[in-house]
Write an enzyme that holds these catalytic residues in place. Sequence first.
Site, PDB file in Angstrom:
ATOM      1  N   HIS A  46      -1.840   1.684   7.368  1.00 12.49           N
ATOM      2  CA  HIS A  46      -2.182   1.587   5.951  1.00 12.49           C
ATOM      3  C   HIS A  46      -1.912   2.915   5.253  1.00 12.49           C
ATOM      4  O   HIS A  46      -2.027   3.978   5.867  1.00 12.49           O
ATOM      5  CB  HIS A  46      -3.659   1.198   5.837  1.00 12.49           C
ATOM      6  N   ASN A  90      -8.346   4.284  -2.164  1.00 11.98           N
ATOM      7  CA  ASN A  90      -7.695   3.094  -1.612  1.00 11.98           C
ATOM      8  C   ASN A  90      -7.144   2.219  -2.742  1.00 11.98           C
ATOM      9  O   ASN A  90      -7.444   2.465  -3.912  1.00 11.98           O
ATOM     10  CB  ASN A  90      -8.729   2.320  -0.763  1.00 11.98           C
ATOM     11  N   CYS A 119       0.825  -1.216   0.000  1.00 14.66           N
ATOM     12  CA  CYS A 119       0.000   0.000   0.000  1.00 14.66           C
ATOM     13  C   CYS A 119       0.861   1.269   0.000  1.00 14.66           C
ATOM     14  O   CYS A 119       0.534   2.258  -0.647  1.00 14.66           O
ATOM     15  CB  CYS A 119      -0.932   0.001   1.197  1.00 14.66           C
TER      16      CYS A 119
END
Length: 338
Positions: free
Chosen positions: A283, A303, A112
């Site tokens: 994240h 995302n 990520c």
Amino acid sequence: MARLLMLSSVILFSAYLTEQVHFLQPEYIKKLNEEISTWEAGENFPPDTSIEYLKGLMGSYGVEAAAEGPFKTHDSNYESFHYIPRNFDARKKWKRCKTIGMIRDQGNCGSCWAFGTTSAFSDRLCIATDGEFNEMLAAEELAFCCHLCGFGCHGGYPIKAWKYFVRHGIVTGGGYDSQQGCQPYRVPPCVHGVPPTEENSCQSARFERNHKCTKECYGDTEIDYKDDHKYTRDAYYLTPGTIQQDVMRYGPVEASFDVYDDFVTYKSGIYEKSENASYLGGHAVKLIGWGVKNGIEYWLMVNSWNKSWGDQGTFKIRRGTNECGIDNSTTGGVIITS
Ligand SMILES: *[C@@H]1O[C@H](CO)[C@@H](O)[C@H](O)[C@H]1NC(C)=O
Ligand SMILES: *[C@@H]1O[C@H](CO)[C@@H](O)[C@H](O)[C@H]1NC(C)=O
Ligand SMILES: *[C@@H]1O[C@H](CO)[C@@H](O)[C@H](O)[C@H]1NC(C)=O
């Protein structure tokens, strides 16, 4: 002996199949929806998804690292942005830059941090070149070639990614199997609804191994690997007071935050951690705008968990209260155009 082994592996395997992640179960989601008021939960991952898989997606060390800086508090270009609009959406502001709203998929890999940063860099380059550059930069090269950034699929530091863009630069690279750019992503998106024994099943805990760093273009082979590198001139954290000016002047930024288990089931609205949620990991995502709804201020985020997750791959999170550390863990860099 062989029979005993077989028997015990059958037992182990069925235990593994029946082990349930409580926050993915429909009853839990129903209860959660009765308690939260600013957002709605739903099914993003099938109820039999493994906890290892979900934890594996959280690969940002950006939340804890923020304290070290460097912080950017001033830029002479900010002066023309005294007025901050109530609502701002980079996709609408720079319509030509198609990467801004592009939803990517990191696959079974905690990359990520490489997605949030390369996505923001791509957008910034498109904005700086007025749409002349209009493609994605390679999460693949960043994740597997920047050894100082962290641990590839096992997580990394977003600020170190921007430092890599200054020092080493980054090549272009589209999605899995796309042949787009120099180094398209090579971790496949996982597939829902197939048995965990199947390769690429989202249900399995099978995690992508770090790839070997490749120093050539294997996607579009016409591209010259060395020439294709794009650079930033600096790497910085933003303070809550300068995020908006930096986004309005240069484009989206990377944002890291602490993920609690309820976030996994986010579907719409403005996310706020619910009372009983427990911590899963750090994240990284991309921040593309902000707004106010029913008096609650929020950030607008992209995302990298596929379009099937959340609100078409995007989400909103509460702004101004440092919700899950989001207000003080954003990173960026200014583009060098030659
Ligand atoms: C959270 O915990 C409280 C106290 O134990 C309980 O009353 C409530 O129902 C829980 N909420 C959820 C969504 O499980
Ligand atoms: C960010 O916010 C958290 C929570 O309020 C705090 O613990 C941390 O020290 C802050 N970091 C910085 C760099 O301000
Ligand atoms: C999203 O997931 C679907 C189903 O697994 C897959 O076909 C698609 O390519 C994924 N999207 C991206 C951007 O990888």
